[in-house]
Design an enzyme around this catalytic site. Structure first.
Site, PDB file in Angstrom:
ATOM      1  N   GLY A 201       0.838  -1.184   0.000  1.00 38.37           N
ATOM      2  CA  GLY A 201       0.000   0.000   0.000  1.00 38.37           C
ATOM      3  C   GLY A 201       0.870   1.230   0.000  1.00 38.37           C
ATOM      4  O   GLY A 201       2.033   1.175   0.409  1.00 38.37           O
ATOM      5  N   GLY A 206      -1.232   2.675   6.631  1.00 36.19           N
ATOM      6  CA  GLY A 206      -1.421   1.929   7.870  1.00 36.19           C
ATOM      7  C   GLY A 206      -0.860   0.516   7.850  1.00 36.19           C
ATOM      8  O   GLY A 206      -1.336  -0.344   8.581  1.00 36.19           O
ATOM      9  N   GLU A 424      -4.182  33.301  -9.073  1.00 36.63           N
ATOM     10  CA  GLU A 424      -5.034  32.323  -8.390  1.00 36.63           C
ATOM     11  C   GLU A 424      -6.462  32.388  -8.900  1.00 36.63           C
ATOM     12  O   GLU A 424      -7.121  31.362  -9.066  1.00 36.63           O
ATOM     13  CB  GLU A 424      -5.000  32.546  -6.871  1.00 36.63           C
ATOM     14  CG  GLU A 424      -3.642  32.286  -6.219  1.00 36.63           C
ATOM     15  CD  GLU A 424      -3.046  30.932  -6.572  1.00 36.63           C
ATOM     16  OE1 GLU A 424      -3.809  29.964  -6.758  1.00 36.63           O
ATOM     17  OE2 GLU A 424      -1.815  30.845  -6.697  1.00 36.63           O
TER      18      GLU A 424
END
Ligand code: ADP
Ligand code: MG
Ligand code: ZN
Length: 616
Positions: A201, A206, A424
């Protein structure tokens, strides 16, 4: 170290002193003379007796005086005296005693001066030997203690409850927990328990946490070691550590051996890059040997984790080794909410804070990012002297985790602020007015990390598959800042450089990887081989012709220029709106979604974007 240097100094000094004492010991207090004088005295009959001890001749005079002289070692005293003109008659008349050359002093005086340099040399060698040995034995003992153990009844034990999301992975791992809890049950059915499982992963999903949770669930000891810990300065240490790790594990079965970041040692062998290559290979071989070496039902299960399964040596993936391969997916919106809930447990959240809303705003965040987000929010709340963590802190932390801390202190000139604002808004307005773009969440001209300003737009849902049209619009949005600078100021600043590289990369992927160019068709161009050098892929095998290379370039150019044209069109058509919003932005510096929508005054082109933001 200091101790040793002091020893060496003391040793040397005492050797010198002993040498000096012994050297002077042979010159007693006796009077000395040379052999020629002695010969003369013999001839004149002044001497009553002679004593010879080795090369030392001691003469006793008539008056009882004793005088010592040295003779040459080879010749006899008679020959020497003869040479000095002493006749043999006289010689014979003097009683001469020859004594055994001997006694400790004699030998010592002979040997020590010769031995001194040798002893010194030995001393120095001994000193260096001890140095080296000291280090070696340290390395060896590291080998013995480097695996870390979490005993089975450890406090703050992690279980599956502490891991949110990754349902499939947990489901598969439940099986391993069963193996560890009731090995005899499986053995009685003749089933072979798998030896290893590989967790795969991306970073922060995790893997490490889940491995610990398996041990916690099964209530067995957990031996863990990171791949990089195997690779040490001394060749062979890695292999010895592996051996040691497995020895300890077998003694403590049932248990889990966890090898984190296994790609550090388990990279494909034989690619020949990198210095510690041999060491890695030996370490990997040792892991393979150990895994083959224990019985399937010994109760030791090896779990490894990696975020680069593609680079692993195929030998690791052969049957009987890491049979089980478990993929940890990045969290979707429900998972993110669950992860946030876990990390919010011991933190006082303000009433009415919606973790769901936070999960909505954080697509692409990994479990580790979400943990970090919660932590940043808590820190922020403490620093603001609040009694609980509010939504403000949480939302602000999203940006901090995503873009780095705000840098309000960075002073921007009025012109820079203006350029940043238009840049922006270029992104924001193009996104707002394209039918498939993501909704604009926030526009800001406060610098964060390395960016002068930023625009945040987040997808309304998790997406796994995207269409070509969405990507072409993305290109237009990416180039919106560049387009705005060009139209409003007639010039370009360096602020657009990262936008440009992102756009180029996207266009390249569209053409060469995703088959999104009609001219080039559904084909992948470039066989990307993973050769890791300084952590980057440096190698791409060109599996296409020169002619195709030109077409690829043309197609990339085409995508980028049509994206830019689209952005420019939108900005020129809406220049008055842009001026109006820019004025507002320069005043407030940041605009949340609601303020932005109000200032723009026209609804977003993507109908989904309108009510999504207003739900909650
Ligand atoms: P990895 O090893 O995959 O890089 P880690 O297991 O080290 O990731 O994750 C780092 C931290 O992120 C964990 O200690 C945990 O606090 C948090 N985390 C990651 N994924 C999850 C998850 N699914 N549920 C709860 N916390 C998570
Ligand atoms: Mg990890
Ligand atoms: Zn930009």
């Amino acid at each position: 170290m200091n101790q040793t240097i002091r020893n060496i100094i003391i040793f040397t000094i005492s050797m010198i002193i002993i040498g000096a004492i012994l050297a002077t010991a042979s010159l007693d207090t006796e009077k000395r003379t040379d052999i020629a004088t002695l010969a003369n005295d013999v001839q004149q009959g002044k001497i009553t007796s002679l004593q010879i001890r080795g090369t030392t001749v001691e003469a006793t005079y008539e008056n009882g005086d004793k005088i010592v002289a040295e003779k040459e070692p080879g010749d006899s005293l008679a020959t020497i005296f003869n040479n000095y003109g002493v006749d043999s008659q006289t010689m014979r008349s003097i009683p001469t005693e020859i004594k055994e050359p001997g006694g400790f002093t004699y030998w010592a005086s002979l040997i020590i001066p010769n031995m001194l340099p040798i002893l010194l040399l030995l001393g120095i060698m001994w000193f260096f030997f001890r140095q080296v040995q000291g280090q070696n034995s340290k390395a060896m003992s590291f080998g013995q203690f480097a695996s870390h153990e979490i005993p089975k009844d450890a406090k703050n034990k992690v279980t599956f409850k502490d891991v949110a999301g990754v349902k499939e992975a947990k489901h598969e791992l439940m099986e391993i927990v069963e193996f560890l809890k009731h090995p005899e049950k499986f053995a009685s059915f003749g089933a072979k328990i798998p030896k290893g499982a590989l967790l795969m992963g991306s970073p922060g999903t995790g893997k490490t946490l889940l491995a610990r949770a398996i041990a916690g669930e099964a209530n067995v000891p957990f031996f863990h070691m990171s791949g990089s810990e195997f690779v040490e300065m001394f060749v062979g240490v890695g292999a010895s550590r592996v051996r040691d790790l497995f020895t300890r594990a077998k003694k403590n079965a049932p248990c889990i051996v966890f090898i984190d970041e296994i790609d550090a040692v388990g990279r494909q062998r034989g690619s020949g890059l990198g210095g510690s290559h041999d060491e890695r290979e030996q370490t990997l071989n040792q892991i393979l040997v150990e895994m083959d070496g224990f019985e399937p039902n010994a109760g030791v299960i090896v779990i490894a984790a990696t975020n680069r399964p593609d680079v692993l040596d195929p030998a690791l993936l052969r049957p009987g080794r890491f049979d089980r391969r478990i993929v940890l997916d990045p969290p979707d919106i429900d998972d993110r909410e669950a992860i946030l809930k876990i990390h919010a447990k011991q933190k006082p959240l303000s009433k009415g804070t919606s973790l769901r809303k936070l999960a909505e705003r954080t697509p692409g965040f990994s479990g580790a990012d979400l943990m970090n987000l919660m932590n940043e929010a808590a820190i922020l709340a403490v620093r603001r002297g609040k009694t609980s963590i509010g939504e403000d802190e949480l939302l602000e932390s999203i940006e901090k985790v995503m873009l780095g801390p705000e840098r309000r202190s960075r002073v921007m000139s009025e012109e820079e602020r203006k350029i940043t604002a238009y840049h922006e808004l270029g992104h924001a307005l193009v996104a707002h007015l394209l039918p498939h773009a993501d909704p604009v969440q926030k526009v800001s001209i406060i610098s964060r990390g390395r960016a002068a300003g930023y625009t945040i737009k987040t997808p309304t849902s998790d997406r796994y598959m995207r269409r070509r049209e969405e990507y072409t619009e993305d290109l237009a949005v990416m180039l919106g800042g560049y387009a705005a600078e060009q139209i409003i100021f007639g010039d370009i600043t360096t602020g657009a450089s990262s936008d440009m590289s992102n756009a180029t990369q996207l266009a390249r992927n569209m053409v060469t990887q995703w088959g999104m160019s009609s001219k080039l068709g559904p084909r992948v161009y470039g066989d990307r081989e993973d050769m890791i050098f300084l952590g980057r892929n440096i190698h791409e095998n060109r599996d296409y012709s020169e002619r195709r290379a030109e077409t690829i370039d043309d197609e990339i150019d085409g995508l980028i220029s049509s994206g830019l044209a689209r952005a420019k069109q939108i900005i020129t058509d809406n220049k008055s709106i842009m001026d109006k919003v820019a004025e507002k932005l320069l005043e407030t510096e940041t605009m949340e979604r609601e303020a932005f929508l109000e200032a723009v005054g026209i609804p977003p082109a993507n109908p989904n974007n309108m009510f999504k933001s207003d739900s909650k």
